[in-house]
Design an enzyme around this catalytic site. Structure first.
Site, PDB file in Angstrom:
ATOM      1  N   TYR A  95       0.804  -1.227   0.000  1.00 44.81           N
ATOM      2  CA  TYR A  95       0.000   0.000   0.000  1.00 44.81           C
ATOM      3  C   TYR A  95       0.839   1.281   0.000  1.00 44.81           C
ATOM      4  O   TYR A  95       0.489   2.247  -0.700  1.00 44.81           O
ATOM      5  CB  TYR A  95      -0.996  -0.017   1.156  1.00 44.81           C
ATOM      6  N   GLU A 137      -9.127  -6.503   4.410  1.00 45.53           N
ATOM      7  CA  GLU A 137      -8.422  -7.636   3.812  1.00 45.53           C
ATOM      8  C   GLU A 137      -7.778  -8.533   4.869  1.00 45.53           C
ATOM      9  O   GLU A 137      -7.749  -9.760   4.708  1.00 45.53           O
ATOM     10  CB  GLU A 137      -7.379  -7.113   2.814  1.00 45.53           C
ATOM     11  N   GLN A 207      -9.050 -14.476 -12.730  1.00 47.31           N
ATOM     12  CA  GLN A 207     -10.179 -14.938 -11.939  1.00 47.31           C
ATOM     13  C   GLN A 207     -11.176 -15.681 -12.837  1.00 47.31           C
ATOM     14  O   GLN A 207     -11.490 -15.211 -13.935  1.00 47.31           O
ATOM     15  CB  GLN A 207     -10.901 -13.763 -11.270  1.00 47.31           C
ATOM     16  N   PHE A 384     -16.924  -9.042 -16.077  1.00 50.99           N
ATOM     17  CA  PHE A 384     -15.696  -9.798 -16.288  1.00 50.99           C
ATOM     18  C   PHE A 384     -14.549  -8.821 -16.024  1.00 50.99           C
ATOM     19  O   PHE A 384     -14.413  -7.830 -16.723  1.00 50.99           O
ATOM     20  CB  PHE A 384     -15.586 -10.305 -17.729  1.00 50.99           C
TER      21      PHE A 384
END
Length: 395
Positions: A95, A137, A207, A384
């Site tokens: 980050y 997260e 993915q 997508f």
């Protein structure tokens, strides 16, 4: 908490972000990858080359600025991105790198207009936003590792079977190398495949939606073979042509916010176009196995019968459920496309609606659903790749 002065400065930059956001994020990615090429092992190169990642980040930055005094308003978008980050093993240490290059891109694009006050305010705001992502997260990673059969980042799987479903779609059955049982997932979620392709400098991550109801033994994904000359084609062509039973791939824990509400008893309408059928298969299969009495409609659009996957399975599932319907249109065979009249005739009244397919397909379908008086709260949709803004009308 941000001071009112910082909030006011961030708010003042909203018009600038609306005008220059895409330029800023384009410069950001360029500079970051030049300084940290190792991050190309994480990011989707196809989305980068098509500008989709730049558009998605520009939209998120704009939304964060516009809602800096009420970040709860953008929490759904943050959670969606956090699921993507979890599936790619984004770490807290990355980050600061992102923050440094994002501020640098703002300076580079805006020049003298990026005053020290503006950069300072954005530096404070970024720290707050990054801490939100990191916290969400961290919790996701913990949940993934602690769930029954779960793990934290990536795990080796072997291809246990490879089944051709149509002229363009092939299913891959993936079993964990360690032989452990698999965690359950919510029908509609996806996994990330991480693959090293000979001759490629960087690892590829993609993915893929899970395409059947959860089992403890294997994951199934169903992959469309794209044109190998396009950015999306590299991974899919490698899977179709080069990956065989027994080969090893790395797989993430299932993730994603687009999924069937399995606790609800509301009727369901599933609407898909092309390979958008894959998450819908997981949903329809799950309903058939767990709540076969739940009213469900499966509406699909494909170019031709040769392109459509799972037709026989869908008919079998439909026959097994007393309150379901299945309808498909083949556009190249004279059936036309899913339009307002088709939806009016087939969408179950009061149903929860799920839509997945190419962006143009979803734009058309969702506009027609709105025109039929269906509220946006009843409509769930999945893109997508990175989420994009869609111009949708409500009348």
């Amino acid at each position: 908490m941000l001071s009112q002065g910082t909030i006011d400065i961030i708010k003042s930059t909203v018009p600038v972000l609306e005008q220059h956001g895409k330029t800023i994020t384009t410069v950001f990615y360029k500079n970051m990858f030049e300084a940290h090429p190792e991050l190309l092992n994480i990011f989707n190169h196809a989305n980068q080359s098509q500008g989709r990642q730049q558009n998605a980040l520009a939209g998120l930055v704009y939304a964060a600025a516009a809602n800096i005094d009420n970040l709860g308003a953008v929490l759904p978008a943050v959670v969606q991105v956090a699921h993507k980050h979890k599936s790619l093993n984004i770490t807290p240490e990355q980050y600061p790198i992102v923050g440094y290059h994002l501020l640098g891109a703002i300076k580079e694009v805006l020049g003298s207009a990026a005053t020290p006050e503006i950069i300072g305010a954005w530096g404070e705001a970024y720290e707050v936003i990054a801490s939100v992502f990191i916290g969400i997260e961290k919790e996701m990673y913990t949940q993934a590792e602690e769930m029954d059969g779960g793990w934290k980042t990536f795990k080796d799987f072997k291809i246990a079977d490879k089944v051709v479903e149509s002229d363009v779609i092939t299913s891959f059955y993936l079993k964990p190398v360690d032989g452990q049982k698999l965690p359950s997932y919510k029908p509609g979620q996806y996994i990330t495949l991480r693959v090293t392709i000979p001759g490629e400098e960087y690892v590829l991550n993609r993915q893929y939606s899970l395409s059947q109801a959860p089992t403890e033994e294997f994951f199934r994904i169903s992959v469309k073979r794209e044109d190998e000359t396009t950015p999306n084609g590299k991974m899919s062509v490698n899977l179709h042509r080069e990956m065989h039973v027994g080969d090893i791939v790395e797989v993430s824990v299932p993730a994603g916010v687009f999924h069937l509400d399995t606790e609800s008893t509301n009727p369901v309408t599933l609407i898909s176009g092309g390979v958008g059928i894959t998450p819908m298969m997981s949903m329809f299969d799950s309903i058939a196995k767990n709540k076969p009495e739940r009213p469900a409609a499966f509406l699909h659009s494909a170019r031709t019968r040769k392109h459509q996957a799972f037709d026989a399975k869908l008919r079998e599932l439909n026959e097994s459920m007393p309150a379901s319907t299945y309808a498909v249109l083949y556009s190249d065979e004279g059936d036309g496309f899913i339009n307002r009249e088709f939806l009016a005739a087939h969408v179950i009244e009061g149903s929860d609606i799920y839509v997945c397919g190419p962006t143009i397909f979803m734009q058309s379908v969702i506009k027609d659903l709105y025109a039929l008086g269906i509220s946006k709260e009843k409509i769930n949709f999945e893109f997508f790749g990175p989420a994009e803004e869609m111009e949708l009308v409500t009348v």
